[in-house]
Motif scaffolding. Sequence first.
Motif, PDB file in Angstrom:
ATOM      1  N   SER A 354       0.830  -1.209   0.000  1.00 14.08           N
ATOM      2  CA  SER A 354       0.000   0.000   0.000  1.00 14.08           C
ATOM      3  C   SER A 354       0.862   1.256   0.000  1.00 14.08           C
ATOM      4  O   SER A 354       0.524   2.253  -0.646  1.00 14.08           O
ATOM      5  N   THR A 355       1.973   1.212   0.712  1.00 15.23           N
ATOM      6  CA  THR A 355       2.890   2.365   0.724  1.00 15.23           C
ATOM      7  C   THR A 355       3.436   2.628  -0.669  1.00 15.23           C
ATOM      8  O   THR A 355       3.486   3.778  -1.134  1.00 15.23           O
ATOM      9  N   ALA A 356       3.836   1.564  -1.361  1.00 18.59           N
ATOM     10  CA  ALA A 356       4.331   1.730  -2.734  1.00 18.59           C
ATOM     11  C   ALA A 356       3.235   2.219  -3.663  1.00 18.59           C
ATOM     12  O   ALA A 356       3.472   3.061  -4.545  1.00 18.59           O
ATOM     13  N   LEU A 357       2.026   1.711  -3.460  1.00 23.16           N
ATOM     14  CA  LEU A 357       0.907   2.126  -4.301  1.00 23.16           C
ATOM     15  C   LEU A 357       0.586   3.601  -4.094  1.00 23.16           C
ATOM     16  O   LEU A 357       0.378   4.354  -5.067  1.00 23.16           O
ATOM     17  N   ASP A 358       0.537   4.045  -2.845  1.00 18.44           N
ATOM     18  CA  ASP A 358       0.254   5.455  -2.569  1.00 18.44           C
ATOM     19  C   ASP A 358       1.313   6.362  -3.183  1.00 18.44           C
ATOM     20  O   ASP A 358       0.991   7.453  -3.691  1.00 18.44           O
ATOM     21  N   LYS A 359       2.556   5.939  -3.135  1.00 21.03           N
ATOM     22  CA  LYS A 359       3.621   6.734  -3.751  1.00 21.03           C
ATOM     23  C   LYS A 359       3.420   6.837  -5.258  1.00 21.03           C
ATOM     24  O   LYS A 359       3.599   7.911  -5.858  1.00 21.03           O
ATOM     25  N   ALA A 360       3.015   5.732  -5.881  1.00 18.81           N
ATOM     26  CA  ALA A 360       2.810   5.731  -7.330  1.00 18.81           C
ATOM     27  C   ALA A 360       1.613   6.587  -7.739  1.00 18.81           C
ATOM     28  O   ALA A 360       1.593   7.155  -8.836  1.00 18.81           O
ATOM     29  N   LEU A 361       0.613   6.691  -6.864  1.00 17.86           N
ATOM     30  CA  LEU A 361      -0.611   7.410  -7.222  1.00 17.86           C
ATOM     31  C   LEU A 361      -0.405   8.912  -7.372  1.00 17.86           C
ATOM     32  O   LEU A 361      -1.268   9.595  -7.928  1.00 17.86           O
ATOM     33  N   VAL A 362       0.688   9.437  -6.881  1.00 16.62           N
ATOM     34  CA  VAL A 362       0.962  10.868  -7.053  1.00 16.62           C
ATOM     35  C   VAL A 362       1.925  11.112  -8.203  1.00 16.62           C
ATOM     36  O   VAL A 362       2.306  12.272  -8.458  1.00 16.62           O
TER      37      VAL A 362
END
Length: 564
Positions: A354-362
Amino acid sequence: MNPSTAQAEVLVDELIRCGVTEAVLCPGSRNAPLSFALRRADSSGRIRLHVRIDERTAGFLALGLALRSGWPVPVVCTSGTAAANLHPAVLEASYAGVPLIALTADRPPELVGTGANQTIVQNGLYADAPRLSVALGVARRAVGQQAAWRTAVARAVGVALGRAGDTPGPVHLNVPFAEPLVPEVGPGAGDWPEPLAGRRGGMPWTVYPPSNHSTDPLPLDPAAPTLVIGGSVPTGSTPRLPPGAGFGAGAPVIAEPGSPLWPYALRTGPWLLGSVQADRLRPTQVLLHGRPTLHRSVSALLNDDRVAVYAVSGTVDAAGAGLPPSVRAVGMPPPLRPPPEWTGRWAGADLHASTALDKALVEPSTPLGIRLAAALVDALPDGALLTLGSSNPVRDVSLAARPRTGLTVFASRGVAGIDGSVSTVTGAALAHAADGGGPGYALLGDLTALHDMTGLLLGPDEPRPDLAIVVLNDFGGGIFSLLEQGGPEHAASFERVFGTPHGVWLEGLCAGLGVGYRKVRELSELPDALVPEPGVRVIELQTTRESLRSGHASLRESIDSVLG
């Protein structure tokens, strides 16, 4: 009163007596008796009528109404090709377990095979898709047959609801009408049949317990590493969390949007099953709640010989949608208590992914569909309805959005086609509002929206939902970019036969249809565009498909890197 008029009045009255509150109608000549009867019932407030000029649109509107309400909705049409156009909606209803009633008018049997206009063989038109197909006889007199007509309607409603031993689904009621097809007026017209008082309390046939509602305990090991997987469930199934499912209760959950378990699911479950950590996270047992259809990683797990698969009673449609061949038993699960060390692996992996996903979403390089799905789910108000189109939208929400409570989420995953999606979401929004819910929203791709633009064609007297349809327009078939045919070795053929660029000006189409329109150029504008407004409107975001495949691959690499 002529027999056809009397029969139609009785059929409509019995539908209402059985609890039907919504009906969809297409104009035609042979179904004129039903058209008059439905209009009279609508005018007196006994039923809410929706009129559409396109039978395929009408079928999916009825599907959406039934999907959200959980109650049968008849779609009424004339004979011939009109009836054939209901077939896609009947198929979706069959595989999704939705109580749809295809009420088709027909020519008298003596005209079949004679070359008469708009005449085909309609008995058995939908093959084995309906749970029940009933062909009524021609009404030759206005009295003396009412009990048989009422019994046929009551039986159709009961079977659609799954009360005859099957799961809910569509039924086909074919009614041949002889002329005259319109009611008489003036002196000598005869008396209208009086509506019968009250509602039916029971059904006039034996009710058998559905075979997939076994109360037998499942022979699984409560202490083994067990993963709960949630997919779509038949309409009317109990949307409860199985005992011991969900962190805080025991077992980890992976669920698709539209599953009753989605609010309790791990956010990155589908990513984790296909990740570098898949072997460390593999369960020895799977508890299947519904029918998953979205992710290859889930399908691979269900077909893994090392994993025992069990299905939760009442959530699977053994007759219509079928069960994976790996399912060993259907029944009721005990409370689950898998090893804490193993559930801890899942919790930690989900946190890192989830941390990696949140970083990618920006990151602007992340595909817009992924970023839009996450932003849309976060921004919707509590009480809202969200209906997801097939292809990329439902997958993007599954891959990127943070599961949450407060939303009612639907997706057409019976056959999972793009047919009639605009009409389906319109029907679902109408039923959601009628049930006291909040505004309706939908997320569709451009091809899905264009495939059913007639779903936006509402007459001036038709009920209109408060519905915002968010369209991600990448000017073609984005889903194919992520499949095998989107590989670089097929580039010479891809764009024309899979990408299917269209160049349609969506704003102009909306203007011509009298539908509100807004273009969102940046995701930061999305919350303002989603503020509820009366009526139907389209919110468009435009993007390209060129980097879709590489963007998904990059996101996979980012998640694998933090897990590794």
